[in-house]
Motif scaffolding. Structure first.
Motif, PDB file in Angstrom:
ATOM      1  N   MET A 183      10.254   0.308   1.139  1.00 42.48           N
ATOM      2  CA  MET A 183       9.816  -0.070  -0.198  1.00 42.48           C
ATOM      3  C   MET A 183      10.776  -1.108  -0.789  1.00 42.48           C
ATOM      4  SD  MET A 183       7.005   1.461  -1.079  1.00 42.48           S
ATOM      5  CE  MET A 183       5.958   2.813  -0.518  1.00 42.48           C
ATOM      6  N   PRO A 184      10.269  -2.220  -1.322  1.00 40.02           N
ATOM      7  CA  PRO A 184      11.130  -3.281  -1.847  1.00 40.02           C
ATOM      8  C   PRO A 184      11.909  -2.849  -3.086  1.00 40.02           C
ATOM      9  CG  PRO A 184       8.827  -3.750  -2.325  1.00 40.02           C
ATOM     10  CD  PRO A 184       8.841  -2.574  -1.404  1.00 40.02           C
ATOM     11  N   LEU A 185      13.072  -3.492  -3.311  1.00 39.27           N
ATOM     12  CA  LEU A 185      13.928  -3.163  -4.451  1.00 39.27           C
ATOM     13  C   LEU A 185      13.243  -3.420  -5.789  1.00 39.27           C
ATOM     14  CD1 LEU A 185      17.523  -4.383  -3.500  1.00 39.27           C
ATOM     15  CD2 LEU A 185      16.813  -2.057  -4.108  1.00 39.27           C
ATOM     16  N   ALA A 186      12.262  -4.324  -5.792  1.00 42.07           N
ATOM     17  CA  ALA A 186      11.538  -4.611  -7.034  1.00 42.07           C
ATOM     18  C   ALA A 186      10.927  -3.344  -7.610  1.00 42.07           C
ATOM     19  CB  ALA A 186      10.458  -5.663  -6.784  1.00 42.07           C
ATOM     20  N   LEU A 187      10.547  -2.404  -6.751  1.00 42.21           N
ATOM     21  CA  LEU A 187       9.964  -1.145  -7.221  1.00 42.21           C
ATOM     22  C   LEU A 187      10.984  -0.329  -8.007  1.00 42.21           C
ATOM     23  CD1 LEU A 187       7.840  -0.081  -4.118  1.00 42.21           C
ATOM     24  CD2 LEU A 187       7.020  -1.028  -6.281  1.00 42.21           C
ATOM     25  N   LEU A 188      12.280  -0.484  -7.659  1.00 36.28           N
ATOM     26  CA  LEU A 188      13.332   0.223  -8.395  1.00 36.28           C
ATOM     27  C   LEU A 188      13.397  -0.274  -9.833  1.00 36.28           C
ATOM     28  CD1 LEU A 188      15.745   2.133  -8.536  1.00 36.28           C
ATOM     29  CD2 LEU A 188      17.183   0.265  -7.664  1.00 36.28           C
ATOM     30  N   ALA A 189      13.261  -1.598 -10.010  1.00 36.36           N
ATOM     31  CA  ALA A 189      13.272  -2.172 -11.362  1.00 36.36           C
ATOM     32  C   ALA A 189      12.098  -1.643 -12.174  1.00 36.36           C
ATOM     33  CB  ALA A 189      13.221  -3.692 -11.279  1.00 36.36           C
ATOM     34  N   LEU A 190      10.924  -1.569 -11.547  1.00 34.53           N
ATOM     35  CA  LEU A 190       9.749  -1.038 -12.237  1.00 34.53           C
ATOM     36  C   LEU A 190       9.940   0.438 -12.565  1.00 34.53           C
ATOM     37  CD1 LEU A 190       6.910  -2.709 -10.117  1.00 34.53           C
ATOM     38  CD2 LEU A 190       7.686  -3.379 -12.399  1.00 34.53           C
ATOM     39  N   ALA A 191      10.579   1.178 -11.650  1.00 30.30           N
ATOM     40  CA  ALA A 191      10.810   2.613 -11.875  1.00 30.30           C
ATOM     41  C   ALA A 191      11.779   2.833 -13.031  1.00 30.30           C
ATOM     42  CB  ALA A 191      11.336   3.266 -10.603  1.00 30.30           C
ATOM     43  N   ILE A 192      12.788   1.956 -13.177  1.00 34.05           N
ATOM     44  CA  ILE A 192      13.737   2.083 -14.289  1.00 34.05           C
ATOM     45  C   ILE A 192      13.018   1.863 -15.615  1.00 34.05           C
ATOM     46  CG2 ILE A 192      15.756   1.033 -15.400  1.00 34.05           C
ATOM     47  CD1 ILE A 192      16.815   0.449 -12.553  1.00 34.05           C
ATOM     48  N   GLY A 193      12.162   0.835 -15.659  1.00 30.67           N
ATOM     49  CA  GLY A 193      11.358   0.614 -16.859  1.00 30.67           C
ATOM     50  C   GLY A 193      10.484   1.811 -17.162  1.00 30.67           C
TER      51      GLY A 193
ATOM     52  N   PHE B 105       2.350  -2.049 -19.383  1.00 31.11           N
ATOM     53  CA  PHE B 105       3.442  -2.050 -18.401  1.00 31.11           C
ATOM     54  C   PHE B 105       3.033  -1.297 -17.137  1.00 31.11           C
ATOM     55  CE2 PHE B 105       7.169  -0.350 -16.295  1.00 31.11           C
ATOM     56  CZ  PHE B 105       8.008  -1.455 -16.224  1.00 31.11           C
ATOM     57  N   PHE B 106       2.472  -0.093 -17.323  1.00 33.25           N
ATOM     58  CA  PHE B 106       2.074   0.678 -16.145  1.00 33.25           C
ATOM     59  C   PHE B 106       0.861   0.055 -15.460  1.00 33.25           C
ATOM     60  CE2 PHE B 106       4.614   4.081 -18.114  1.00 33.25           C
ATOM     61  CZ  PHE B 106       5.353   4.465 -17.001  1.00 33.25           C
ATOM     62  N   GLY B 107      -0.040  -0.527 -16.252  1.00 35.95           N
ATOM     63  CA  GLY B 107      -1.222  -1.158 -15.660  1.00 35.95           C
ATOM     64  C   GLY B 107      -0.858  -2.372 -14.831  1.00 35.95           C
ATOM     65  N   ILE B 108      -0.116  -3.304 -15.435  1.00 37.92           N
ATOM     66  CA  ILE B 108       0.308  -4.501 -14.707  1.00 37.92           C
ATOM     67  C   ILE B 108       1.300  -4.131 -13.614  1.00 37.92           C
ATOM     68  CG2 ILE B 108       1.514  -6.727 -14.936  1.00 37.92           C
ATOM     69  CD1 ILE B 108       0.399  -6.831 -17.820  1.00 37.92           C
ATOM     70  N   GLY B 109       2.193  -3.188 -13.928  1.00 39.37           N
ATOM     71  CA  GLY B 109       3.166  -2.741 -12.926  1.00 39.37           C
ATOM     72  C   GLY B 109       2.509  -2.151 -11.692  1.00 39.37           C
ATOM     73  N   SER B 110       1.392  -1.411 -11.879  1.00 39.50           N
ATOM     74  CA  SER B 110       0.666  -0.855 -10.733  1.00 39.50           C
ATOM     75  C   SER B 110       0.120  -1.958  -9.845  1.00 39.50           C
ATOM     76  CB  SER B 110      -0.493   0.030 -11.219  1.00 39.50           C
ATOM     77  OG  SER B 110      -0.023   1.172 -11.882  1.00 39.50           O
ATOM     78  N   VAL B 111      -0.415  -3.012 -10.465  1.00 40.57           N
ATOM     79  CA  VAL B 111      -0.952  -4.143  -9.705  1.00 40.57           C
ATOM     80  C   VAL B 111       0.170  -4.835  -8.942  1.00 40.57           C
ATOM     81  CG1 VAL B 111      -2.126  -6.374  -9.852  1.00 40.57           C
ATOM     82  CG2 VAL B 111      -2.846  -4.482 -11.320  1.00 40.57           C
ATOM     83  N   VAL B 112       1.290  -5.081  -9.609  1.00 42.22           N
ATOM     84  CA  VAL B 112       2.434  -5.739  -8.977  1.00 42.22           C
ATOM     85  C   VAL B 112       2.976  -4.878  -7.833  1.00 42.22           C
ATOM     86  CG1 VAL B 112       4.823  -6.493  -9.325  1.00 42.22           C
ATOM     87  CG2 VAL B 112       3.073  -7.066 -11.014  1.00 42.22           C
ATOM     88  N   ALA B 113       3.151  -3.573  -8.076  1.00 40.08           N
ATOM     89  CA  ALA B 113       3.665  -2.682  -7.042  1.00 40.08           C
ATOM     90  C   ALA B 113       2.775  -2.698  -5.799  1.00 40.08           C
ATOM     91  CB  ALA B 113       3.775  -1.252  -7.591  1.00 40.08           C
ATOM     92  N   ALA B 114       1.462  -2.672  -6.024  1.00 43.43           N
ATOM     93  CA  ALA B 114       0.524  -2.674  -4.900  1.00 43.43           C
ATOM     94  C   ALA B 114       0.577  -3.991  -4.129  1.00 43.43           C
ATOM     95  CB  ALA B 114      -0.894  -2.423  -5.410  1.00 43.43           C
ATOM     96  N   GLU B 115       0.867  -5.091  -4.814  1.00 36.82           N
ATOM     97  CA  GLU B 115       0.916  -6.394  -4.147  1.00 36.82           C
ATOM     98  C   GLU B 115       2.207  -6.611  -3.370  1.00 36.82           C
ATOM     99  OE1 GLU B 115       0.182  -9.464  -6.985  1.00 36.82           O
ATOM    100  OE2 GLU B 115      -1.939  -8.949  -7.245  1.00 36.82           O
TER     101      GLU B 115
ATOM    102  N   ALA C 134      -0.702   3.000  -2.444  1.00 38.69           N
ATOM    103  CA  ALA C 134      -0.602   4.185  -3.302  1.00 38.69           C
ATOM    104  C   ALA C 134       0.831   4.705  -3.341  1.00 38.69           C
ATOM    105  CB  ALA C 134      -1.553   5.275  -2.817  1.00 38.69           C
ATOM    106  N   GLY C 135       1.525   4.610  -2.217  1.00 34.55           N
ATOM    107  CA  GLY C 135       2.927   5.016  -2.178  1.00 34.55           C
ATOM    108  C   GLY C 135       3.793   4.153  -3.079  1.00 34.55           C
ATOM    109  N   ALA C 136       3.504   2.846  -3.121  1.00 36.34           N
ATOM    110  CA  ALA C 136       4.254   1.941  -3.996  1.00 36.34           C
ATOM    111  C   ALA C 136       3.988   2.263  -5.463  1.00 36.34           C
ATOM    112  CB  ALA C 136       3.868   0.494  -3.691  1.00 36.34           C
ATOM    113  N   ILE C 137       2.727   2.549  -5.798  1.00 34.03           N
ATOM    114  CA  ILE C 137       2.392   2.933  -7.170  1.00 34.03           C
ATOM    115  C   ILE C 137       3.117   4.234  -7.533  1.00 34.03           C
ATOM    116  CG2 ILE C 137       0.519   3.701  -8.689  1.00 34.03           C
ATOM    117  CD1 ILE C 137      -1.353   1.851  -7.044  1.00 34.03           C
ATOM    118  N   ALA C 138       3.136   5.183  -6.595  1.00 32.11           N
ATOM    119  CA  ALA C 138       3.825   6.455  -6.825  1.00 32.11           C
ATOM    120  C   ALA C 138       5.316   6.228  -7.046  1.00 32.11           C
ATOM    121  CB  ALA C 138       3.603   7.398  -5.651  1.00 32.11           C
ATOM    122  N   MET C 139       5.904   5.269  -6.307  1.00 26.62           N
ATOM    123  CA  MET C 139       7.326   4.990  -6.469  1.00 26.62           C
ATOM    124  C   MET C 139       7.636   4.517  -7.891  1.00 26.62           C
ATOM    125  SD  MET C 139      10.206   5.159  -4.878  1.00 26.62           S
ATOM    126  CE  MET C 139       9.697   5.259  -3.155  1.00 26.62           C
TER     127      MET C 139
END
Length: 402
Positions: free
Chosen positions: A1-11, A108-118, A126-131
């Motif tokens: 899983m890319p580090l970008a997901l960590l930034a989204l998770a902190i938000g 944030f969660f809506g756009i973040g879900s799209v970004v995470a999936a991409e 789905a795993g990225a969205i869950a992260m």
């Protein structure tokens, strides 16, 4: 899983903390401003309504803004709202601060879900969205209890100042780690709105309202249920909510993992089991150990539905998913508000503190029925993308599945 997901998770952690920590600080806030507890409760209601309204509003306003920049703007809005809450000289000002912060939530969660999936391969979406949503679930285990403790002992203004600081960390992480993902060419607001003509998108959102609503029918009234029925002391409610949060963390990760393998079966299992466990809670609520186990299970099964429901919306709104994804986050909050209201009605009707569990079981069972109906329609008509295929711009047509 890319580090970008960590930034989204902190938000997500900051957003989850500010959403729920107010529930434990209502007496302190009410005392500061000299208002009643029910009046202070408007800080909860106002936030929830702000999420429902802000999700589509902020997403529409951001249709022409690159997704990374929009995520940064939303975190900025979140920071401003929490800082305003922290320094509010009057109750009305704090309410405004809560609403400002809430406007960032759904988008944030809506756009973040799209970004995470991409950011990941198709079999890991789905795993990225869950992260990303892990930040929200961990907030209920760490952020909310810690924020409540700080607020009760040092001052609630300090809690909201810390939450604003978390927003700054999330903003910096997004700026540094999230790549500049190009927006799909030619996709405009009319294409995003076209998703709502798709019956499968609407069914998925209805599943969200009813399925996750089932959880909050019970959990909203967990304090009186556990103190009056199970016999717990008032101080035990905090660690019971931590158990609920731990269940959420586990369920979210499991839901994300298995939704990538078999999305609809995952929904069948989680919604069906949730309905059964909520119904059983009317019995297990009379025993301390059984009640504690049940609370953890409700958290796990409830949040096991979140990644598959969010991915279901993304799949069905294929080609223009951003607005639908954000509105689905609003649907979670709409379900929370609806189920809390229904749970309060059955208690007011004299049916007892365990009666909301039956409401929750019925809502989750209804969501399961919709899931079965959705899958049957998909098998029969191949509905994914049928509306958006005609709405997509020239050269970007979405293939129709039959």
């Amino acid at each position: 899983m890319p580090l970008a997901l960590l930034a989204l998770a902190i938000g997500a952690f900051g957003i989850g903390t500010t959403e729920f920590v107010i529930m434990g600080l209502l007496p302190e806030v009410a005392g500061t401003f000299g208002v009643s507890i029910p009046t202070a409760g408007l800080l909860v209601t106002g936030y929830a309504l702000g999420v429902v309204i802000g999700a589509p509003l902020m997403t529409v306003l951001g249709t022409k803004v690159p997704r990374k920049r929009m995520l940064m703007l939303l975190m900025g809005l979140f920071i401003v709202g929490n800082l305003l809450s922290a320094v509010a000289p009057a109750f009305a000002v704090m309410l405004i601060g809560r609403v400002i912060a809430s406007l960032a939530h759904g988008a944030f969660f809506g756009i973040g879900s799209v970004v995470a999936a991409e950011l990941v391969a198709s079999d890991k979406k789905a795993g990225a969205i869950a992260m990303m949503f892990t930040g929200l679930t961990v907030a209920n285990v760490v952020g909310v209890p810690l924020g409540t403790l700080i607020g009760q002992n040092v001052g609630w203004r300090v809690t909201f100042g810390i939450v604003a600081a978390l927003g700054v960390v999330g903003l910096a992480g997004i700026a540094r780690l999230v790549p500049d993902l190009p927006r799909p060419e030619g996709v405009h607001l009319r294409h995003e709105l076209a998703a709502f003509k798709n019956a499968q998108v609407l069914l998925a959102m209805a599943m969200t309202v009813l399925g996750f609503g089932g959880v909050f029918a019970a959990i909203t009234y967990i304090a009186p249920m556990m103190t009056h029925i199970a016999g717990f002391a008032d101080g035990s409610v905090t660690w019971l909510l931590v158990l609920f949060g731990l269940g959420m963390v586990g369920g979210n990760l499991i839901g994300g993992k298995f939704a990538d393998r078999a999305l609809m079966p995952m929904l069948y299992v989680s919604l069906g089991a949730l309905a059964v466990v909520l119904a059983l809670f009317t019995l297990t609520a009379h025993n301390k150990i059984a009640a504690a186990v049940t609370i953890a299970l409700i958290g796990a099964l409830g949040f096991a539905t979140v990644p598959p429901l969010q991915k279901r919306v993304l799949d069905q709104a294929h080609g223009a998913p951003t607005l639908a994804s954000a509105v689905n986050i609003g649907a979670f909050n709409l379900g929370n508000a609806l189920s809390a209201w229904l749970g309060g009605m059955v208690i007011a009707a004299g049916l007892g503190y365990t009666a909301p569990n039956w409401v929750g079981a019925a809502l989750s069972a209804a969501a399961l029925v919709l899931a079965v109906l959705s899958a049957a329609l998909e098998r029969r008509h191949g509905t994914r993308g049928t509306v958006l295929a005609s709405a997509a711009p020239t050269g970007q047509r979405t293939p129709v599945h039959h």
